[in-house]
Scaffold this motif. Sequence first.
Motif, PDB file in Angstrom:
ATOM      1  N   UNK A 136       0.874  -1.175   0.000  1.00 13.98           N
ATOM      2  CA  UNK A 136       0.000   0.000   0.000  1.00 13.98           C
ATOM      3  C   UNK A 136       0.910   1.223   0.000  1.00 13.98           C
ATOM      4  N   UNK A 137       0.879   2.004  -1.075  1.00 13.20           N
ATOM      5  CA  UNK A 137       1.704   3.214  -1.086  1.00 13.20           C
ATOM      6  C   UNK A 137       0.987   4.310  -0.295  1.00 13.20           C
ATOM      7  N   UNK A 138       1.769   5.130   0.415  1.00 16.94           N
ATOM      8  CA  UNK A 138       1.160   6.228   1.174  1.00 16.94           C
ATOM      9  C   UNK A 138       0.379   5.765   2.385  1.00 16.94           C
ATOM     10  N   UNK A 139       0.977   4.901   3.185  1.00 19.37           N
ATOM     11  CA  UNK A 139       0.281   4.331   4.339  1.00 19.37           C
ATOM     12  C   UNK A 139      -0.037   5.306   5.449  1.00 19.37           C
ATOM     13  N   UNK A 140       0.572   6.497   5.414  1.00 21.32           N
ATOM     14  CA  UNK A 140       0.294   7.470   6.469  1.00 21.32           C
ATOM     15  C   UNK A 140      -0.934   8.319   6.152  1.00 21.32           C
ATOM     16  N   UNK A 141      -1.486   8.161   4.943  1.00 22.57           N
ATOM     17  CA  UNK A 141      -2.662   8.945   4.558  1.00 22.57           C
ATOM     18  C   UNK A 141      -3.953   8.348   5.066  1.00 22.57           C
ATOM     19  N   UNK A 142      -5.032   9.096   4.948  1.00 24.68           N
ATOM     20  CA  UNK A 142      -6.349   8.702   5.456  1.00 24.68           C
ATOM     21  C   UNK A 142      -6.849   7.418   4.769  1.00 24.68           C
ATOM     22  N   UNK A 143      -6.859   7.404   3.432  1.00 22.54           N
ATOM     23  CA  UNK A 143      -7.321   6.216   2.713  1.00 22.54           C
ATOM     24  C   UNK A 143      -6.309   5.082   2.849  1.00 22.54           C
ATOM     25  N   UNK A 144      -5.015   5.420   2.742  1.00 16.74           N
ATOM     26  CA  UNK A 144      -3.971   4.395   2.840  1.00 16.74           C
ATOM     27  C   UNK A 144      -4.026   3.621   4.145  1.00 16.74           C
ATOM     28  N   UNK A 145      -4.180   4.323   5.266  1.00 15.77           N
ATOM     29  CA  UNK A 145      -4.226   3.662   6.577  1.00 15.77           C
ATOM     30  C   UNK A 145      -5.440   2.746   6.689  1.00 15.77           C
ATOM     31  N   UNK A 146      -6.584   3.182   6.158  1.00 12.57           N
ATOM     32  CA  UNK A 146      -7.775   2.330   6.209  1.00 12.57           C
ATOM     33  C   UNK A 146      -7.642   1.121   5.281  1.00 12.57           C
ATOM     34  N   UNK A 147      -6.942   1.275   4.158  1.00 15.93           N
ATOM     35  CA  UNK A 147      -6.672   0.120   3.295  1.00 15.93           C
ATOM     36  C   UNK A 147      -5.809  -0.906   4.034  1.00 15.93           C
ATOM     37  N   UNK A 148      -4.787  -0.421   4.750  1.00 14.38           N
ATOM     38  CA  UNK A 148      -3.935  -1.324   5.537  1.00 14.38           C
ATOM     39  C   UNK A 148      -4.780  -2.073   6.575  1.00 14.38           C
ATOM     40  N   UNK A 149      -5.619  -1.335   7.302  1.00 13.42           N
ATOM     41  CA  UNK A 149      -6.493  -1.953   8.311  1.00 13.42           C
ATOM     42  C   UNK A 149      -7.341  -3.061   7.714  1.00 13.42           C
ATOM     43  N   UNK A 150      -7.944  -2.788   6.563  1.00 14.41           N
ATOM     44  CA  UNK A 150      -8.853  -3.762   5.940  1.00 14.41           C
ATOM     45  C   UNK A 150      -8.087  -4.998   5.467  1.00 14.41           C
ATOM     46  N   UNK A 151      -6.921  -4.787   4.869  1.00 15.15           N
ATOM     47  CA  UNK A 151      -6.112  -5.910   4.403  1.00 15.15           C
ATOM     48  C   UNK A 151      -5.662  -6.802   5.554  1.00 15.15           C
ATOM     49  N   UNK A 152      -5.220  -6.169   6.644  1.00 15.30           N
ATOM     50  CA  UNK A 152      -4.794  -6.935   7.827  1.00 15.30           C
ATOM     51  C   UNK A 152      -5.961  -7.727   8.402  1.00 15.30           C
ATOM     52  N   UNK A 153      -7.111  -7.098   8.419  1.00 14.27           N
ATOM     53  CA  UNK A 153      -8.308  -7.715   9.008  1.00 14.27           C
ATOM     54  C   UNK A 153      -8.689  -9.009   8.279  1.00 14.27           C
ATOM     55  N   UNK A 154      -8.500  -9.019   6.949  1.00 13.31           N
ATOM     56  CA  UNK A 154      -8.884 -10.219   6.195  1.00 13.31           C
ATOM     57  C   UNK A 154      -7.718 -11.176   5.960  1.00 13.31           C
ATOM     58  N   UNK A 155      -6.549 -10.880   6.553  1.00 15.76           N
ATOM     59  CA  UNK A 155      -5.491 -11.882   6.605  1.00 15.76           C
ATOM     60  C   UNK A 155      -4.278 -11.700   5.716  1.00 15.76           C
ATOM     61  N   UNK A 169      -4.749  13.060  13.881  1.00 15.31           N
ATOM     62  CA  UNK A 169      -4.937  14.473  13.518  1.00 15.31           C
ATOM     63  C   UNK A 169      -4.572  14.811  12.074  1.00 15.31           C
ATOM     64  N   UNK A 170      -4.033  13.850  11.307  1.00 12.68           N
ATOM     65  CA  UNK A 170      -3.644  14.098   9.920  1.00 12.68           C
ATOM     66  C   UNK A 170      -4.731  13.530   9.011  1.00 12.68           C
ATOM     67  N   UNK A 171      -5.569  14.399   8.425  1.00 11.84           N
ATOM     68  CA  UNK A 171      -6.672  13.883   7.616  1.00 11.84           C
ATOM     69  C   UNK A 171      -6.956  14.781   6.421  1.00 11.84           C
ATOM     70  N   UNK A 172      -7.911  14.359   5.612  1.00 10.99           N
ATOM     71  CA  UNK A 172      -8.152  14.997   4.320  1.00 10.99           C
ATOM     72  C   UNK A 172      -9.026  16.246   4.424  1.00 10.99           C
ATOM     73  N   UNK A 173      -9.128  16.940   3.290  1.00 13.75           N
ATOM     74  CA  UNK A 173      -9.900  18.193   3.242  1.00 13.75           C
ATOM     75  C   UNK A 173     -11.378  17.967   3.520  1.00 13.75           C
ATOM     76  N   UNK A 174     -11.911  16.801   3.121  1.00 16.64           N
ATOM     77  CA  UNK A 174     -13.328  16.522   3.368  1.00 16.64           C
ATOM     78  C   UNK A 174     -13.603  16.427   4.870  1.00 16.64           C
ATOM     79  N   UNK A 175     -12.666  15.843   5.615  1.00 12.36           N
ATOM     80  CA  UNK A 175     -12.820  15.750   7.074  1.00 12.36           C
ATOM     81  C   UNK A 175     -12.747  17.145   7.692  1.00 12.36           C
ATOM     82  N   UNK A 176     -11.868  17.976   7.140  1.00 18.50           N
ATOM     83  CA  UNK A 176     -11.733  19.351   7.638  1.00 18.50           C
ATOM     84  C   UNK A 176     -13.059  20.103   7.525  1.00 18.50           C
ATOM     85  N   UNK A 177     -13.819  19.821   6.459  1.00 16.46           N
ATOM     86  CA  UNK A 177     -15.131  20.457   6.302  1.00 16.46           C
ATOM     87  C   UNK A 177     -16.046  20.112   7.476  1.00 16.46           C
ATOM     88  N   UNK A 178     -16.084  18.832   7.859  1.00 12.72           N
ATOM     89  CA  UNK A 178     -16.942  18.409   8.977  1.00 12.72           C
ATOM     90  C   UNK A 178     -16.462  19.043  10.278  1.00 12.72           C
TER      91      UNK A 178
END
Length: 349
Positions: free
Chosen positions: A8-27, A197-206
């Motif tokens: 997963x490239x860019x693992x420190x990003x919002x989508x990247x970190x969630x991709x890592x979580x999902x991949x780990x979860x399914x093995x 605390x490091x997240x995307x512009x869409x989260x900043x809107x909320x």
Amino acid sequence: MSNELVLVTGGSGFIGAHCILHLLEVGYHVRTTVRSLKRELEVRAMLKVGGSNPGDRLSFFAADLTAEAGWPEAVAGCDFVLHVASPLPPSLPKNENEIIIPAREGTLRVLRAARDTGVKRVVLTSSFAAIGYGQKPRNGPFNETDWTDPNGDDLMAYTKSKTLAERAAWDFIAKEGGRLELSTVNPVGVFGPVLGPDYSASILLIQRLMDGALPGCPKLNFGVVDVRDVASLHLLAMTHPAAKGERFLATAGDFMWIREMAEVLKDRMGEPARRAPTKELPNWLLRLASLRDPAIKLILPELGKVKNATNAKAVRMLGWTPRSREDALVATAESLVRLRLLKDSSKAS
């Protein structure tokens, strides 16, 4: 499955970190790239917030989209690559090529390394930005056959960068990809649980809506999707035989006005969202404000424009079932409260 390795490239990003979580979860075993290995502790802390302590099932490699170094090593031995990383500068670049060139060249670097080391399939995180801009107004929803016109009027550098990077990826696969397969995921505005605390512009809107930092709601209309569903769509695009050579729009339903988002937050969150404004700001006021604030100037071309997109292809071909738009927005707000990232979060939580 547990023996397969995914980069997963860019693992420190919002989508990247969630991709890592999902991949780990399914093995899967997971490898991720970060620009500096100093960020490993930060990424592991984010994953812990997401409920995962992967230990040695996760490894880190240093690689930067702007340089060749590190990519062959990062990709070597991987079965699949999720290329999530994309340059998004904190401020407006003086020259649009500051973001376009790293996005396009970085994507090609990853694809070349993947081809040369025998990766089966790369899933590229593209964007609705590569689908729904620079075109004449339309009544029907956008779908995966649509492309942004990079020469269209009033396009942001980010929009151009996502369009040109995805175009370059498909051209590469057609002309010199060899046996390498490609799929793309094109998300709309990505919301959902924040891991730090490091997240995307869409989260900043909320966050700004919840904090009462906006005097009202700009008349902007865009799509909503939960980051966990974006991650699950990446996995489907990575493994499903029918996903080879296909694009998939990630959206949870019809696009929403910011005012509608604020109303959902007030209705579902109660006290923590008491400051969220539900009045719409007139367009003339934002045009006036843009004279002093360059960031506002970015949204002017989209004011009042109605757009929509359909997720029918991902649902039909891959069996993707995203959460509702409302649940995605509420999950964002709840995580901001939980991690005390709002002004009043100490009282709200």
